[in-house]
Design a protein around this motif. Structure first.
Motif, PDB file in Angstrom:
ATOM      1  N   PRO A 127      28.351  26.169  -8.589  1.00  0.00           N
ATOM      2  CA  PRO A 127      28.612  25.751  -7.205  1.00  0.00           C
ATOM      3  C   PRO A 127      27.903  26.622  -6.186  1.00  0.00           C
ATOM      4  CG  PRO A 127      30.602  26.667  -8.190  1.00  0.00           C
ATOM      5  CD  PRO A 127      29.594  26.538  -9.281  1.00  0.00           C
ATOM      6  N   LEU A 128      27.777  27.936  -6.473  1.00  0.00           N
ATOM      7  CA  LEU A 128      27.116  28.837  -5.521  1.00  0.00           C
ATOM      8  C   LEU A 128      25.645  28.468  -5.346  1.00  0.00           C
ATOM      9  CD1 LEU A 128      27.170  31.351  -3.727  1.00  0.00           C
ATOM     10  CD2 LEU A 128      26.699  32.730  -5.757  1.00  0.00           C
ATOM     11  N   VAL A 129      24.944  28.239  -6.460  1.00  0.00           N
ATOM     12  CA  VAL A 129      23.522  27.866  -6.398  1.00  0.00           C
ATOM     13  C   VAL A 129      23.353  26.531  -5.674  1.00  0.00           C
ATOM     14  CG1 VAL A 129      21.532  27.193  -7.814  1.00  0.00           C
ATOM     15  CG2 VAL A 129      22.883  29.197  -8.447  1.00  0.00           C
ATOM     16  N   LEU A 130      24.255  25.573  -5.946  1.00  0.00           N
ATOM     17  CA  LEU A 130      24.189  24.273  -5.261  1.00  0.00           C
ATOM     18  C   LEU A 130      24.470  24.416  -3.767  1.00  0.00           C
ATOM     19  CD1 LEU A 130      25.911  22.057  -7.960  1.00  0.00           C
ATOM     20  CD2 LEU A 130      23.546  21.848  -7.191  1.00  0.00           C
ATOM     21  N   HIS A 131      25.437  25.268  -3.405  1.00  0.00           N
ATOM     22  CA  HIS A 131      25.697  25.555  -1.983  1.00  0.00           C
ATOM     23  C   HIS A 131      24.419  26.057  -1.313  1.00  0.00           C
ATOM     24  CE1 HIS A 131      29.885  24.818  -1.354  1.00  0.00           C
ATOM     25  NE2 HIS A 131      30.326  25.764  -2.151  1.00  0.00           N
ATOM     26  N   TRP A 132      23.812  27.069  -1.939  1.00  0.00           N
ATOM     27  CA  TRP A 132      22.611  27.678  -1.360  1.00  0.00           C
ATOM     28  C   TRP A 132      21.480  26.661  -1.237  1.00  0.00           C
ATOM     29  CZ3 TRP A 132      22.572  32.967  -4.412  1.00  0.00           C
ATOM     30  CH2 TRP A 132      23.501  33.816  -3.822  1.00  0.00           C
ATOM     31  N   PHE A 133      21.329  25.819  -2.246  1.00  0.00           N
ATOM     32  CA  PHE A 133      20.260  24.813  -2.232  1.00  0.00           C
ATOM     33  C   PHE A 133      20.441  23.853  -1.059  1.00  0.00           C
ATOM     34  CE2 PHE A 133      18.881  20.499  -3.345  1.00  0.00           C
ATOM     35  CZ  PHE A 133      17.507  20.713  -3.516  1.00  0.00           C
ATOM     36  N   PHE A 134      21.661  23.329  -0.895  1.00  0.00           N
ATOM     37  CA  PHE A 134      21.882  22.330   0.159  1.00  0.00           C
ATOM     38  C   PHE A 134      21.889  22.947   1.555  1.00  0.00           C
ATOM     39  CE2 PHE A 134      23.552  19.816  -3.457  1.00  0.00           C
ATOM     40  CZ  PHE A 134      22.737  18.704  -3.280  1.00  0.00           C
ATOM     41  N   ILE A 135      22.340  24.201   1.675  1.00  0.00           N
ATOM     42  CA  ILE A 135      22.266  24.889   2.968  1.00  0.00           C
ATOM     43  C   ILE A 135      20.805  25.017   3.373  1.00  0.00           C
ATOM     44  CG2 ILE A 135      22.581  27.130   4.090  1.00  0.00           C
ATOM     45  CD1 ILE A 135      25.194  27.395   2.375  1.00  0.00           C
ATOM     46  N   GLU A 136      19.971  25.420   2.409  1.00  0.00           N
ATOM     47  CA  GLU A 136      18.530  25.583   2.670  1.00  0.00           C
ATOM     48  C   GLU A 136      17.889  24.231   2.975  1.00  0.00           C
ATOM     49  OE1 GLU A 136      15.814  27.992   3.667  1.00  0.00           O
ATOM     50  OE2 GLU A 136      17.547  28.866   2.653  1.00  0.00           O
ATOM     51  N   TRP A 137      18.289  23.219   2.214  1.00  0.00           N
ATOM     52  CA  TRP A 137      17.712  21.879   2.336  1.00  0.00           C
ATOM     53  C   TRP A 137      17.960  21.289   3.719  1.00  0.00           C
ATOM     54  CZ3 TRP A 137      14.816  19.017  -1.092  1.00  0.00           C
ATOM     55  CH2 TRP A 137      14.684  17.648  -0.836  1.00  0.00           C
ATOM     56  N   TYR A 138      19.191  21.457   4.214  1.00  0.00           N
ATOM     57  CA  TYR A 138      19.557  20.809   5.480  1.00  0.00           C
ATOM     58  C   TYR A 138      19.340  21.679   6.711  1.00  0.00           C
ATOM     59  CZ  TYR A 138      21.553  16.988   2.803  1.00  0.00           C
ATOM     60  OH  TYR A 138      21.703  15.914   1.965  1.00  0.00           O
ATOM     61  N   THR A 185      28.330  33.306   3.655  1.00  0.00           N
ATOM     62  CA  THR A 185      29.687  32.726   3.612  1.00  0.00           C
ATOM     63  C   THR A 185      29.938  32.031   2.277  1.00  0.00           C
ATOM     64  OG1 THR A 185      29.467  32.314   5.973  1.00  0.00           O
ATOM     65  CG2 THR A 185      31.311  31.270   4.886  1.00  0.00           C
ATOM     66  N   ALA A 186      28.942  31.279   1.777  1.00  0.00           N
ATOM     67  CA  ALA A 186      29.082  30.598   0.478  1.00  0.00           C
ATOM     68  C   ALA A 186      29.315  31.614  -0.633  1.00  0.00           C
ATOM     69  CB  ALA A 186      27.840  29.770   0.188  1.00  0.00           C
ATOM     70  N   LEU A 187      28.578  32.743  -0.584  1.00  0.00           N
ATOM     71  CA  LEU A 187      28.759  33.804  -1.575  1.00  0.00           C
ATOM     72  C   LEU A 187      30.175  34.392  -1.486  1.00  0.00           C
ATOM     73  CD1 LEU A 187      27.559  35.729  -3.717  1.00  0.00           C
ATOM     74  CD2 LEU A 187      26.761  37.182  -1.853  1.00  0.00           C
ATOM     75  N   PHE A 188      30.647  34.593  -0.248  1.00  0.00           N
ATOM     76  CA  PHE A 188      31.992  35.130  -0.037  1.00  0.00           C
ATOM     77  C   PHE A 188      33.053  34.179  -0.581  1.00  0.00           C
ATOM     78  CE2 PHE A 188      35.784  35.310   2.730  1.00  0.00           C
ATOM     79  CZ  PHE A 188      36.194  36.615   2.470  1.00  0.00           C
ATOM     80  N   GLU A 189      32.892  32.880  -0.300  1.00  0.00           N
ATOM     81  CA  GLU A 189      33.849  31.866  -0.772  1.00  0.00           C
ATOM     82  C   GLU A 189      33.960  31.884  -2.292  1.00  0.00           C
ATOM     83  OE1 GLU A 189      32.530  28.804   2.779  1.00  0.00           O
ATOM     84  OE2 GLU A 189      32.155  28.271   0.684  1.00  0.00           O
ATOM     85  N   CYS A 190      32.800  31.848  -2.960  1.00  0.00           N
ATOM     86  CA  CYS A 190      32.790  31.776  -4.429  1.00  0.00           C
ATOM     87  C   CYS A 190      33.311  33.073  -5.050  1.00  0.00           C
ATOM     88  CB  CYS A 190      31.392  31.465  -4.939  1.00  0.00           C
ATOM     89  SG  CYS A 190      30.845  29.793  -4.501  1.00  0.00           S
TER      90      CYS A 190
END
Length: 324
Positions: free
Chosen positions: A81-92, A106-111
């Protein structure tokens, strides 16, 4: 009635209390009471949560702890989920990456918080250690497929978590990830992502609402397969994504890599994934043999950079044209 012992003190066959065989691969008898060295067992059926059958078809508590490979598997499921979070944050986030960095953190903190909370609520509660059963074979992940039908009519349901808690702990982690994301990210995005349009602002969150159910189904259906295949999945995916990224970024030399910090961050991230995959395959059982394998981590990137100029499409087309 027949007496319990004959003249020679031997047990007579008529007096032996033989329990019916416990059918099925995962059915077992629960221990009802222990009196000294004598145990009393219940009927053959499903083992309670946190237990699995031993060789004698008796349900026993899982008192072991996950081995190194188990932890690497849990780490992989936590990283997804962390890698997918980072991918979509970067993508959008597109070109406006000023807000992206804070979202990445924040995504890293959440996970990270979700992982710690998941370990704390797992048995033993309040500790970062977990007790577990050892994975012996692939069928341990799919006990629902091994419910016996003694008379081919009634099915004895013995479905339980033989790989406790490796199967359910992932679902708990994903649930905490989702809750923390819904609590933290919308407020953060509303504050910082002023540069993005209103519709683009929450797209990375919407993407997570899609990929979390997909990851949950993936774990539910393919948990056992992922357990055995994840090191090779990491290596293949990290190789493919690195090649695609370097191709899309038009990296043709080491200078192109050093021009932008973002490219270096992506490169080092892929190297970490390569290393994780190599460690997962080798399990670092023999350090003197396995540690030198980590020297292969930069090899794919070096190979790509060294051969990129020879595979440039425009050059191949021009040379082909000259040949005609």
């Amino acid at each position: 009635g027949p007496e319990r012992r004959g003249d020679a003190g031997c047990a007579l066959p008529a007096a032996v209390d033989v329990q019916p065989a416990c059918l099925g691969l995962y059915c077992g008898r629960t221990v009802l009471s222990v009196n000294g060295s004598v145990e009393t067992y219940g009927d053959c059926g499903v083992c309670p949560r946190g237990q699995r059958t031993d060789d004698n078809k008796i349900c026993r508590e899982c008192m072991g702890s996950p081995d190194r490979y188990d932890w690497l598997y849990l780490g992989f499921m936590a990283l997804l989920p962390l890698v997918l979070h980072w991918f979509f944050i970067e993508w959008y986030s597109g070109k406006k990456s000023s807000s992206a960095l804070l979202q990445h953190v924040t995504a890293l903190f959440e996970c990270s918080v979700a992982a710690i909370v998941t370990l704390l609520v797992s048995d033993p509660v309040g500790s970062l250690h977990i007790r577990s059963c050892r994975v012996k074979k692939l069928s341990d992940w799919y006990t629902m497929l091994y419910n016996p039908s003694p008379d081919y009519i009634t099915t004895v349901h013995c479905t339980h978590e033989a790989v406790y808690p490796l199967y359910t702990i992932v679902f708990i982690y994903y649930a905490f990830c989702l809750v923390l994301m819904m609590l933290l990210r919308p407020l953060l995005v509303k504050k910082i992502a002023c540069g993005l349009g209103k519709s683009d602002r929450f797209k990375s969150i919407y993407a997570a609402l899609y990929f979390f159910p997909i990851l949950t189904v993936l774990q539910a259906v393919g948990g056992g397969l992922l357990y055995y295949a994840f090191p090779y999945i990491i290596l293949v995916l990290s190789l493919v994504t690195l090649a695609v990224y370097m191709s899309a970024s038009e990296v043709e030399s080491f200078k192109d890599l050093l021009v932008r910090k973002k490219r270096l961050v992506v490169l080092f991230s892929h190297w970490l994934l390569h290393a994780y995959g190599i460690i997962s395959i080798s399990k670092l059982d023999k350090l003197e043999q396995d540690l030198p394998l980590l020297a292969l981590v930069p090899a794919p990137a070096l190979f790509y950079v060294l051969t990129a100029k020879y595979t440039e499409p425009s050059r191949i087309l021009s040379e082909g044209g000259n040949g005609h």
